[in-house]
Design a protein around this motif. Sequence first.
Motif, PDB file in Angstrom:
ATOM      1  N   ARG B  49       0.740  -1.205  -0.086  1.00 32.56           N
ATOM      2  CA  ARG B  49      -0.031  -0.079  -0.009  1.00 32.56           C
ATOM      3  C   ARG B  49       0.764   1.103   0.079  1.00 32.56           C
ATOM      4  N   GLU B  50       2.073   1.198   0.375  1.00 32.86           N
ATOM      5  CA  GLU B  50       3.163   2.300   0.233  1.00 32.86           C
ATOM      6  C   GLU B  50       3.033   3.017  -1.151  1.00 32.86           C
ATOM      7  N   GLU B  51       3.187   4.196  -1.054  1.00 34.59           N
ATOM      8  CA  GLU B  51       3.428   4.813  -2.442  1.00 34.59           C
ATOM      9  C   GLU B  51       4.101   4.399  -3.354  1.00 34.59           C
ATOM     10  N   ARG B  54       2.544   0.829  -4.689  1.00 33.78           N
ATOM     11  CA  ARG B  54       0.917   0.618  -4.789  1.00 33.78           C
ATOM     12  C   ARG B  54       0.595   0.252  -5.873  1.00 33.78           C
TER      13      ARG B  54
END
Lengths: 258, 398
Positions: B49-51, B54
């Motif tokens: 989910r990290e930038e 993602r």
Amino acid sequence: MSSLEIKDLHASVVTDEGAKEILKGVDLTINSGEIHAIMGPNGSGKSTLSYAIAGHPKYQVTSGEVLLDGENVLDMTVDERGRAGLFLAMQYPVEVPGVSMSNFLRTAATSVRGEAPKLRHWVKEVKDEMSKLDISADFAERSVNEGFSGGEKKRHEILQLGLLKPKMAILDETDSGLDVDALRVVSKGVNDFKASNDAGIMLITHYSRILKHVQPDFVHVFSEGRIVESGGPELADALEESGYVRFTGGKQEEAAAR
Amino acid sequence: MTVTENTVPAGSADHNTVAEAAEATVPAVSKGERFTSYDVRAFEVPGGREENWRFTPMKRLRGLHDGSAVANGEVKVDADVASELRVETVGREDGRLGVAGVPSDRIAAQAYSSFSTATVLTVPKETKASAPSVIRLTGPGEGNTAYGHLQVRLEQFAEAVVVLDHQGSGTYADNVEFVIGDSAKLTVVSVQDWADDAVHVSEQHLKLGRDATLKHTLVTLGGDLVRISPTATFADKGGDVELLGLYFSDAGQHQEHRLFVDHAVPNCKSNVVYKGALQGDGAHSVWIGDVLIRAAAEATDTFELNRNLVLTEGARADSVPNLEIETGEIEGAGHASATGRFDDEQLFYLQSRGIVEEQARRLVVRGFFHEILMKIDVPEVRERLEAAIEAELEAVGA
């Protein structure tokens, strides 16, 4: 000797809101050696007629026939129509980035002629046609229509006309956006094409000024999706005098605003 | 002057062109504060989910991101280089390694922590390579995993053309360094022409010295998942970097290119042009273009552009340009991004001239890539790419 027969042609434009009928029964026959001017106000369906004959996917023919030498072109794909001898000079020629004009012209000529033109003859042929239309040589290496002015695009449409030598040519508002000099050059291109090819021409125009350079044999008034009156060249003069009002029932303003 | 533009595809076909002009976003955390480390243990295991992660399908990374991918193979390195150049295989302790940049994600750090030997290609100072040099990297084979490290270093006033040619099968993570000395000039083309099973995650560190010039081209054609992250930094004034990219994503392929240009010194230039075509179900391309102009980077001139051509249903292109500007004293900065479907108007125009649909489509796609191909000034590579694009188009019957 060729003929293009349009019989009771009905066509609709496909929009997000559904289909809308534009052509409402067009009847017209064009033979080799004839120039037919189609004149009418904006929004009357003139351009739709040209696109429907050429097979643009946005337009749907709902009934009627278009026969080129007896063959129904409506059963053909767009490219089959081109190879059968139909040509549409477009009002707004499309830009194709990254495809050079020379590559495009040679690919088109190869397709239409059924074999690649011999290189040496081809180079000369293109050069001659280009100089007739006052097109400078460096255009050959530019991308198709990309960054061309309105006048340059129209000249290139006529260049293709001269190289592809169709049986039937539809010229859609080829005169629009041309200054006087460009109009003269383009008109000469059309006249040269007609003089050296036994072809028929449908000349779609809003104004009569091109008809002073390209002499039509027949003039048809187009309104509300069909031909409402036909005559000789004198009909164009009458239109020049009185406008389209008497053919559109006074709705010219509305039609033009569309 | 600052120019920021989001454009929709060219062409008049507003009724049939689906444009997803990407929004320019300012990230919550400045790129300038991103975390970097040579040590994989300094990074948390990413969840997806990290930038930074993602867009990446984490399950298809085969454990490269969480430490479970243990090296059990090697990437074969074949160097066919110009005679003036020096090729060495060196150990981890070699002091030259790691100077071009520090890994910025966990997989790059994993690769840095895991490689056993590195290849160093040196162009001596004031030497102009007499021919293009090719380094072929062949994957460890299906089911195998390898980590690697490669450095290309140009000493001052050196000049060279280098081709990195990735092919074969397996799972591979690496760091590639380009250390370009003062006034040196490097042209590099990195081709990712992997077999269908391959997973390749790579960080490429581009470090330009004073008045150095780099033309860097990434070409991604094959692989199951390919994720390349080039980061360009300038050690001193006058650097000029051109980052070009061409990718062709087929059914099921994930191709991700994450660029970061860090302007921290004055008078440098960067120009980014990436173009991709996508076809087939599940084809997915991701382009991230981060440009940071720090307060000290006066007179910077930068532009980035990404265009995607979606040829069939079921393919997806993500395009995210980010521009952070910390000084007003710049020459220019801008970006453009657009994703469009095939332009029916172009097809109609070509077909109306008798050109059959299949050929018309090829003309349009070739034309789309023409701008990039013309900039690849290694004829052998350009011809091979032209052939590869033709083959891609054959494959789908376009």
